[in-house]
Write an enzyme that holds these catalytic residues in place. Structure first.
Site, mmCIF file in Angstrom:
data_model
loop_
_atom_site.group_PDB
_atom_site.id
_atom_site.type_symbol
_atom_site.label_atom_id
_atom_site.label_comp_id
_atom_site.label_asym_id
_atom_site.label_seq_id
_atom_site.Cartn_x
_atom_site.Cartn_y
_atom_site.Cartn_z
ATOM 1 N N LYS A 1 28.657 13.798 -11.659
ATOM 2 C CA LYS A 1 27.492 14.301 -12.398
ATOM 3 C C LYS A 1 27.095 13.280 -13.469
ATOM 4 O O LYS A 1 27.835 12.366 -13.781
ATOM 5 C CB LYS A 1 27.795 15.636 -13.089
ATOM 6 C CG LYS A 1 28.319 16.743 -12.200
ATOM 7 C CD LYS A 1 27.305 17.258 -11.223
ATOM 8 C CE LYS A 1 27.927 18.335 -10.334
ATOM 9 N NZ LYS A 1 27.279 18.441 -9.069
ATOM 10 N N SER B 1 23.988 16.860 -4.794
ATOM 11 C CA SER B 1 23.717 17.239 -6.191
ATOM 12 C C SER B 1 23.216 16.079 -7.054
ATOM 13 O O SER B 1 22.662 16.308 -8.117
ATOM 14 C CB SER B 1 24.955 17.863 -6.834
ATOM 15 O OG SER B 1 25.936 16.881 -7.079
#
Length: 171
Positions: free
Chosen positions: A86, A43
Site C-alpha cells: 500500500k 489494489s
C-alpha cells in the site's frame, strides 16, 4: 596415477565450504537486503498491476524515515503470514478525512495524481496515532486497507520494506 583419499576429502571439503558461503550470502541478501515479490491483487492499480513483480528494499528505513507517498510492503494486521502493498498516506498525529471522493490531511486538500478513480465512500475524520502510518491502495475503491481494518493504522515494526522497482507481468 592414483588420487589419494586425503586429496578427495580435501577437495570435497573445499566444495562444501564454498557452497555454505554462497548459501549464507544468499540468505543474508534475502532476509536483510532485498526481496522479490509478486503482487496478487489490483489494489495498487494503476501504479502496480496484478502479477507485477516488485523489488522490496528491506534496509531502506534503517537510514531514513518512512515518508508520505512511499509504497511499503508490510505484514497484514489481520491475517497471519500475509504481506500487503500500500501507499503511505497519513503520518502519526495527522487527521485523515475522505469527503466527496477527496482526501484531506489536517483539513487541507491533498492532491493524489496516482489514484485510479475517485473514491466512492467517505471516511473519517480519523487521527493516526503518533507511532502509526495510515496506508491505502491507489485503487481506492477496490483496496483492503486502513479504512476497513479494526486497527486503522500500521506501525514501523510491521513494515518489511519499501517497494522500489517493479517489473511488468509477462503477457
Amino acid at each position: 596415477m592414483q588420487i589419494s583419499r586425503q586429496v578427495i576429502v580435501k577437495e570435497a571439503w573445499d566444495w562444501i565450504k564454498t557452497i555454505i558461503i554462497y548459501v549464507g550470502i544468499a540468505l543474508f541478501i534475502r532476509f536483510f537486503i532485498f526481496n522479490l515479490s509478486i503482487v496478487p491483487t489490483g489494489s495498487m492499480i494503476p501504479t502496480i498491476q496484478i502479477k507485477d513483480k516488485i523489488i522490496i528494499l528491506k534496509f531502506s528505513y534503517w537510514f531514513q524515515p518512512v515518508k508520505r507517498g512511499d509504497i511499503v510492503v508490510f505484514r497484514s494486521p489481520n491475517e497471519k503470514n500475509v504481506q500487503l502493498v500500500k501507499r503511505v498516506v497519513g503520518m502519526g498525529g495527522e487527521t485523515i478525512l475522505i469527503k466527496d471522493g477527496k482526501l484531506y490531511i489536517n483539513g487541507k486538500l491533498y492532491m493524489e495524481p496516482y489514484v485510479y478513480e475517485k473514491m466512492k465512500e467517505d471516511f473519517g475524520p480519523y487521527t493516526v496515532p503518533q507511532d502509526g502510518y495510515f496506508v491505502m491502495g491507489d485503487n481506492r475503491n477496490h483496496s483492503y486497507d486502513c479504512r476497513k481494518w479494526e486497527k486503522k493504522y500500521i506501525t514501523r515494526d510491521m513494515i518489511i520494506g519499501k517497494a522500489v522497482y517493479k517489473f511488468g507481468a509477462l503477457k
